[in-house]
Design a protein around this motif. Structure first.
Motif: not given
Length: 309
Positions: A72-81
């Motif tokens: 996981n890239n915890l600087q972004s969301t899995f479903y992009p905002l």
């Protein structure tokens, strides 16, 4: 069987889908857990992880733990905002103390597995704009369509890629959010259920190769299929007994030769599970029946969103 867990993350409401011989979990609000076991900020509105299956296709447990993993890239969301969803942070929090809660209510719907193992799936998510008390500013909001693609050439821990197909796939206050409430694929057709704020649950269908093409959809209205999308408050849309009113999972059961919904009744905070079945996606569905009551937790809410717990 056991607890699905990544000890480095504290997660809410995870749904699962079988992808590439593994289980992909897509989760809502997530926090990291520090070395002392304390949850840390910020909140990440969606993350994802893998779990493994053994040679018999059963969960591969370590003791009573079903271990999650994934990069996981915890600087972004899995479903992009998106820019209009207060995406300056990973929670979708806005300066006026509201929030865009881009939370999946159902798991990715797998529509294709290619010869090289590439898997394509889709998720419809309601763009809930909520107040601090979790009430909706727009109860019948826009729903977005996301495409989820898993490639066998990616690393073992790599998660599928996610792209936004259409932020306004189902428009606000005009159509039910078909697909967001659940669905399944049968004989090359995706059957998609949508639930409005009034409690109406409707059904749409589309060939799996045309998910992104709104003009290819048909809608079940007044006992038949039509290519004209019904308005949000149209009559003849609601399917009786198609659920018990809350979140759940739709699937086809070969042993029963029936379509099945399992889930919770309305906005319940008890671990009561209901079931209804039907010979056809459009019904007739049996009266939902409670078949199991689990032990409630000891937190403020004993149980909720049972489909994702």
């Amino acid at each position: 069987l056991g607890v699905v867990n990544d000890p480095t993350l504290n997660r809410d409401s995870c749904g699962s889908a079988l992808i590439g011989g593994r289980v992909l979990w897509t989760c809502r609000d997530t926090q990291t857990v520090d070395s002392s076991g304390v949850n840390a900020l910020p909140i990440i509105s969606t993350t994802a992880s893998w779990t493994d299956l053994n040679a018999q296709g059963q969960p591969s447990l370590s003791g009573n733990t079903y271990s999650m993993y994934g990069s996981n890239n915890l600087q972004s969301t899995f479903y992009p905002l998106q820019a209009d969803e207060c995406n300056g942070n990973t929670a979708g929090s806005c300066s006026d103390n509201t929030r865009y809660a881009i939370w999946p209510d159902s798991s990715p719907l797998v529509t294709d597995t290619a010869a090289d193992g590439t898997v394509t799936a889709y998720t419809w998510i309601r763009n809930d704009h909520i107040k601090a008390d979790l009430s909706d500013l727009t109860p019948d909001c826009v729903s977005s369509l996301y495409k989820v693609v898993y490639s066998t050439s990616a690393g073992h821990d790599a998660l599928p890629t996610v792209t936004l197909v259409n932020e306004n796939f189902w428009t606000a206050s005009e159509q039910l959010p078909y697909g967001a409430y659940g669905g399944f694929v049968a004989d090359g057709t995706a059957y998609l259920y949508g639930k409005g704020s009034s409690g109406t649950v409707g059904l749409a269908k589309v060939p799996v190769g045309s998910i992104e093409n709104k003009s290819a959809y048909q809608f079940y209205v007044n006992g038949g299929w039509t290519s004209m999308a019904p308005s949000l408050g149209a009559s003849g849309v609601n399917i009786p007994n198609v659920s018990a009113g809350g979140q759940g999972t739709y699937y086809y059961s070969p042993p029963w030769n029936s379509y099945v919904w399992i889930g919770q009744p309305g906005l319940s905070v008890s671990a009561d599970f209901f079931i209804t079945t039907s010979p056809n996606p459009e019904g007739p569905w049996t009266q939902p029946t409670k078949f199991y009551s689990g032990a409630n937790g000891n937190a403020t809410l004993g149980a909720y969103t049972l489909q994702a717990h």
